[in-house]
Design a protein around this motif. Structure first.
Motif, short mmCIF file in Angstrom:
data_model
loop_
_atom_site.label_atom_id
_atom_site.label_comp_id
_atom_site.label_asym_id
_atom_site.label_seq_id
_atom_site.Cartn_x
_atom_site.Cartn_y
_atom_site.Cartn_z
N HIS A 1 -67.76 5.20 48.02
CA HIS A 1 -69.48 4.97 47.75
C HIS A 1 -69.51 6.34 48.40
O HIS A 1 -70.71 7.46 48.74
CB HIS A 1 -69.37 4.34 48.71
N MET A 2 -68.26 6.75 49.74
CA MET A 2 -68.86 8.24 50.29
C MET A 2 -68.63 9.28 49.87
O MET A 2 -69.52 10.31 49.46
CB MET A 2 -67.89 7.97 51.48
N ASN B 1 -67.14 8.91 36.74
CA ASN B 1 -65.59 8.96 35.80
C ASN B 1 -65.00 10.30 36.49
O ASN B 1 -64.05 10.14 37.01
CB ASN B 1 -66.02 9.91 34.69
N ALA B 2 -65.49 11.39 37.51
CA ALA B 2 -64.79 11.78 38.58
C ALA B 2 -63.99 11.15 39.72
O ALA B 2 -63.14 11.11 40.28
CB ALA B 2 -65.72 13.67 39.46
N VAL B 3 -64.81 10.20 39.97
CA VAL B 3 -65.18 9.86 41.51
C VAL B 3 -63.29 8.77 40.94
O VAL B 3 -62.84 8.27 41.87
CB VAL B 3 -66.11 8.60 42.16
N LEU B 4 -63.85 7.95 39.82
CA LEU B 4 -62.68 6.46 39.56
C LEU B 4 -61.16 8.03 38.66
O LEU B 4 -60.51 6.98 39.65
CB LEU B 4 -63.57 6.22 37.97
N GLU C 1 -65.38 -1.28 36.98
CA GLU C 1 -65.22 -0.88 37.57
C GLU C 1 -66.02 0.32 37.75
O GLU C 1 -66.64 0.25 39.49
CB GLU C 1 -63.67 0.02 37.61
N ALA C 2 -66.49 1.02 37.02
CA ALA C 2 -67.36 2.33 36.87
C ALA C 2 -68.65 1.73 37.56
O ALA C 2 -69.57 1.67 38.03
CB ALA C 2 -67.77 3.46 35.61
N ALA C 3 -69.46 0.62 36.27
CA ALA C 3 -70.39 0.53 36.17
C ALA C 3 -71.14 -0.35 38.25
O ALA C 3 -71.89 -0.35 39.18
CB ALA C 3 -70.97 -1.02 35.41
N VAL C 4 -69.69 -1.35 38.33
CA VAL C 4 -69.57 -2.15 39.94
C VAL C 4 -69.68 -1.11 40.69
O VAL C 4 -70.48 -0.63 41.62
CB VAL C 4 -68.44 -2.63 39.46
N SER C 5 -69.25 0.39 40.52
CA SER C 5 -69.31 0.92 41.64
C SER C 5 -70.49 2.01 41.71
O SER C 5 -70.61 2.27 43.02
CB SER C 5 -68.44 1.73 41.44
N TRP C 6 -71.07 1.89 40.41
CA TRP C 6 -72.19 2.31 40.20
C TRP C 6 -73.40 1.33 41.50
O TRP C 6 -74.41 2.12 41.86
CB TRP C 6 -72.79 2.90 39.03
N GLU D 1 -61.71 0.91 49.49
CA GLU D 1 -61.07 1.99 48.30
C GLU D 1 -62.55 1.71 47.56
O GLU D 1 -63.35 3.19 47.65
CB GLU D 1 -60.36 1.81 47.32
N THR D 2 -63.54 0.95 47.46
CA THR D 2 -64.78 1.00 47.18
C THR D 2 -65.92 1.70 48.28
O THR D 2 -66.32 2.96 47.29
CB THR D 2 -64.91 -0.42 47.04
N PHE D 3 -66.00 1.53 49.45
CA PHE D 3 -66.61 2.69 50.44
C PHE D 3 -66.14 3.75 50.37
O PHE D 3 -66.94 4.52 50.96
CB PHE D 3 -66.76 1.69 51.40
#
Length: 170
Positions: free
Chosen positions: A123-124, A149-152, A85-90, A118-120
Motif C-alpha cells: 500500500h505504501m 504489476n510492479a508492486v507485485l 492478489e493484484a485485485a485484492v491489493s488494488w 507485506e500488504t501495507f
C-alpha cells in the motif's frame, strides 16, 4: 470385482454436483457459479482446471469487499494467484481506511502478521508511486495496471524496492 470409491470430503454434495456439472458441460449457470465460486475455485486449483479457476477468480474479484478482503488475500497467497492478489491489493489500496478500521483487521494482523506487513508495505509503495506520477503530471489511470504489476513483482523483496532512505528503487 471390487468397486473403487473416490471421496471428495472438501465439498458438500451440492458443490460436488455443481463441480461434476461443470466437468460434463464445460460451463455453469451464473447462479451456481455465484453460489459455489469459492469451493469451485479450490477444486479447480486442486484438480488443475485453469478455465474453471479463471471463472471462479472473476467471481472472487467481483465480490471483494471490506468484509471478505482478508479472506481473499489469504486465498490469493495460499494458491499463488497473482491475478487475485493484484485485485485484492488494488481494493485495499483504494479502501485502506475502511479496511484498516474494519472489524476483521485486528484478527487478520494477529493471524497473519507477515502478510499484514507485506500488504501495507505494498500500500505504501503504491501511494509513493502515485505521488511520483502526480508530481510528474502523469495519468494514473493509464498506467495503474503497470503499478500493480510492479508492486507485485517487488513486494516479495522489500529491500529491492524500498531503500534504507525510504526512496523507491526500480
Amino acid at each position: 470385482m471390487s468397486k473403487e470409491t473416490v471421496t471428495l470430503s472438501e465439498m458438500t454434495r451440492e458443490e460436488l454436483e455443481t463441480f461434476l456439472e461443470f466437468l460434463y458441460k464445460g460451463s455453469l449457470p451464473d447462479a451456481k457459479l455465484v453460489q459455489h465460486h469459492r469451493s469451485l475455485y479450490l477444486s479447480a486449483h486442486k484438480y488443475e482446471i485453469p478455465y474453471l479457476q479463471d471463472l471462479c477468480r472473476k467471481e472472487l474479484i467481483s465480490t471483494i469487499d471490506v468484509s471478505n478482503v482478508f479472506h481473499k488475500l489469504d486465498l490469493a497467497k495460499k494458491y499463488s494467484d497473482k491475478i487475485l492478489e493484484a485485485a485484492v491489493s488494488w481494493f485495499i489500496e483504494s479502501h485502506v481506511v475502511e479496511v484498516a478500521f474494519s472489524s476483521k483487521f485486528e484478527s487478520f494482523v494477529e493471524s497473519y502478521p507477515a502478510l499484514a506487513v507485506e500488504t501495507f508495505r505494498v500500500h505504501m509503495m503504491v501511494r509513493r508511486l502515485s505521488k511520483i506520477l502526480d508530481d510528474n503530471g502523469l495519468r494514473k489511470e493509464s498506467i495503474s495496471s503497470s503499478i500493480s504489476n510492479a508492486v507485485l513483482k517487488h513486494s516479495e523483496s522489500d529491500k529491492r524496492c524500498i531503500g534504507g532512505n525510504g526512496n523507491i528503487n526500480m
